[in-house]
Design an enzyme around this catalytic site. Structure first.
Site, short mmCIF file in Angstrom:
data_model
loop_
_atom_site.label_atom_id
_atom_site.label_comp_id
_atom_site.label_asym_id
_atom_site.label_seq_id
_atom_site.Cartn_x
_atom_site.Cartn_y
_atom_site.Cartn_z
N ASP A 1 3.36 -20.72 93.78
CA ASP A 1 3.61 -21.78 93.59
C ASP A 1 2.45 -22.69 93.94
O ASP A 1 2.11 -23.64 94.91
CB ASP A 1 4.90 -22.11 94.62
CG ASP A 1 5.07 -23.44 93.99
OD1 ASP A 1 4.95 -24.17 93.59
OD2 ASP A 1 7.04 -23.42 94.53
N GLU B 1 -10.21 -24.70 82.29
CA GLU B 1 -11.18 -25.41 82.14
C GLU B 1 -12.81 -24.62 82.26
O GLU B 1 -13.01 -24.08 82.76
CB GLU B 1 -11.56 -26.27 83.29
CG GLU B 1 -12.49 -27.71 83.44
CD GLU B 1 -12.42 -28.52 84.40
OE1 GLU B 1 -11.23 -29.14 85.18
OE2 GLU B 1 -13.71 -28.98 84.85
N LYS C 1 -10.01 -32.88 93.63
CA LYS C 1 -9.41 -32.12 92.25
C LYS C 1 -10.82 -30.89 92.02
O LYS C 1 -10.33 -29.71 91.42
CB LYS C 1 -9.80 -33.39 91.05
CG LYS C 1 -9.02 -33.04 89.81
CD LYS C 1 -10.29 -32.40 88.74
CE LYS C 1 -9.49 -31.93 87.59
NZ LYS C 1 -10.66 -31.29 87.06
N HIS D 1 -22.09 -28.19 82.00
CA HIS D 1 -19.55 -28.59 81.85
C HIS D 1 -19.61 -27.97 80.14
O HIS D 1 -19.15 -27.63 79.49
CB HIS D 1 -19.81 -29.40 82.39
CG HIS D 1 -17.65 -29.51 81.28
ND1 HIS D 1 -16.72 -28.86 82.33
CD2 HIS D 1 -17.58 -31.18 81.44
CE1 HIS D 1 -15.79 -29.74 81.93
NE2 HIS D 1 -15.22 -30.42 81.23
C1 MEV Z 1 -13.91 -31.59 87.18
O1 MEV Z 1 -12.35 -30.61 86.76
C2 MEV Z 1 -13.94 -31.51 88.83
C3 MEV Z 1 -15.14 -32.56 89.15
O2 MEV Z 1 -14.66 -33.64 88.87
C4 MEV Z 1 -15.08 -32.05 91.10
C5 MEV Z 1 -15.70 -33.81 91.19
O3 MEV Z 1 -16.85 -34.65 91.33
O4 MEV Z 1 -16.36 -33.00 92.55
C6 MEV Z 1 -16.45 -32.02 89.00
#
Ligand code: MEV
Length: 423
Positions: A281, A85, A265, A378
């Site tokens: 792992d 990413e 995530k 991003h």
């Molecule tokens: C993207 O990979 C992760 C985010 O969505 C985490 C979040 O929203 O806190 C930017």
């Protein structure tokens, strides 16, 4: 015609590729070239990778990046990250630098034990089973002696064996619940081998062993990482507002599962990248982390935030079952290199480094989300992916990157500008 095949694993690599190509890519013979393009020219190294799994036909590259400027408990680190990413490594580096001038990250391992279970069925009287267990217990431990010998030398081994009655939840269901300390190894093979020996020793005509396996739920293999500063230390136009909004974002993730999943995530973006780079792992770590996030009965944030007396504190508590010896960590040359880069950490030190990477990633995400939004940074990082999709030349890339320096990157804006450029 059916494509079910017997004895596929016995074929040579070339035969496997031929079969695949004939059966699934008949109109695309170029796939053979693509697969071969990713073979390592060093045959010994390629063989090493081939041997990790069955039916290997090629390698799958992932970018290996480094995030410098991490200060953890006063010690400086550059952290290796394997992740596809675009913005993850950039975010980690920025946040590491930011906190390096505000006291760095403080970490602590809270506990290190792991669990394995022998699941079995028993229809008789519980007192009889308990008596049998009490009588067998020393033999269960003794039976594992040849497996636990080396681990005990390193200060680990079996810490406890308990009999658990689970019949209220499932008729006739009991467990041997075994607690392990596995020191610097992740310990999966060690735990599973011990459990199978314990199960065989415990077996009796009226005890039906269902299975013996470690648990990837490791709430007692827990680490904390935190950052803190006075609100004014944030600088900027309105640090009070920044801190308050940041904490609100964490509190939302605490009570709202839809948000908590995305929040966590983002944490795992940092955690998994280092777990992968060090040959650990990531599926085990993922499963354990999300289970821990649900321990209250409702899925919630793995990070926490408070503002008290003008002081901002932000921390993570996360279970991490990791190894720095054994498994892939001692086989994969890049995993070995990562561990060297991290100054040969113990498993406990690696837990602290990886928790820090997760916290840093969450800080970066929340800082962006509660200020400029996530897309700006991003998409700037994603620009190169779009340019690669468009097969831009090095010169075109340079022009495009300069053009978008002060503009919002969207897929359509990039395509439009690119087409104009090509004209
Ligand atoms: C993207 O990979 C992760 C985010 O969505 C985490 C979040 O929203 O806190 C930017």
């Amino acid at each position: 015609m059916s494509k079910i095949i017997s004895g596929f694993s016995k074929l040579t690599k070339k035969e496997k590729i031929d079969w695949l190509s004939k059966n699934y890519f008949s109109s695309q013979p170029e796939i053979v070239k693509t697969l071969k393009q990713y073979w390592n020219i060093d045959e010994k190294l390629q063989q090493l990778h081939d041997d990790f799994i069955e039916n290997t036909i090629s390698n799958f590259y992932m970018p290996y990046g480094v995030a410098p400027n991490f200060v953890i408990n006063g010690k400086e680190y550059v952290i290796p990250m394997v992740v596809e990413e675009s913005s993850v490594v950039a975010a980690a580096s920025l946040v590491a630098k930011f906190w390096s001038t505000r006291g760095g990250f403080k970490t602590e391992v809270i506990s290190t034990t792991k669990i394995g279970q022998v699941h079995f069925m028993y229809e008789g009287a519980e007192e009889d089973l308990q008596a049998y267990f009490n009588q067998q217990k020393p033999y269960l431990i003794a039976a594992t002696a040849s497996i636990t010998k080396n681990m005990e030398k390193r200060g680990g081994g079996i810490l406890a064996i308990e009999l658990k009655n689970k019949t209220e939840k499932l008729a006739n269901y009991y467990q041997l619940h075994v607690t392990f300390e596995t020191k610097d190894s992740m310990g999966a093979n060690f735990i599973n081998s011990c459990l199978e020996v314990i199960a065989n020793t415990f077996r009796r005509d009226d005890i039906e062993i269902v299975m013996s396996i470690l648990s990837n739920y490791v709430p007692e293999c827990l680490v904390r990482a935190e950052v803190s500063c006075t609100i004014d230390d944030f600088g900027g136009e309105n640090p009070q507002k920044f801190a308050a909004k940041f904490c609100q974002a964490v509190h939302i993730a605490k009570i709202e599962p839809y948000r908590a999943v995305t929040h966590n995530k983002g944490i795992m973006n940092g955690v998994d990248a280092v777990v992968l780079a060090t040959g650990n792992d990531f599926r085990a770590v993922e499963a354990g982390a999300h289970a821990y996030a649900s321990k209250s009965g409702r899925y919630s944030s793995l990070t926490h935030c408070e503002i008290e007396n003008n002081k901002f504190r932000f921390w993570i508590e996360i279970p991490l079952a990791l190894g720095t010896v054994g498994g892939l960590t001692s086989l994969h040359p890049m995993a070995k290199l990562s561990l060297k880069m991290l100054q040969d950490p113990s498993a406990k030190e690696l837990m602290q480094i990886i928790a820090t990477a997760g916290l840093a990633q969450n800080f970066a995400a929340l800082r962006a989300l509660t200020t400029s939004g996530i897309q700006e940074g991003h998409m700037k990082m994603h620009l190169m992916n779009i340019l690669n999709q468009l097969e831009a030349t090095a010169e075109e890339k340079e022009i495009m990157v300069a053009y978008f320096e002060d503009k919002t990157v969207t897929h359509s804006a990039v395509v439009e500008k690119f087409n104009t450029l090509r004209k």
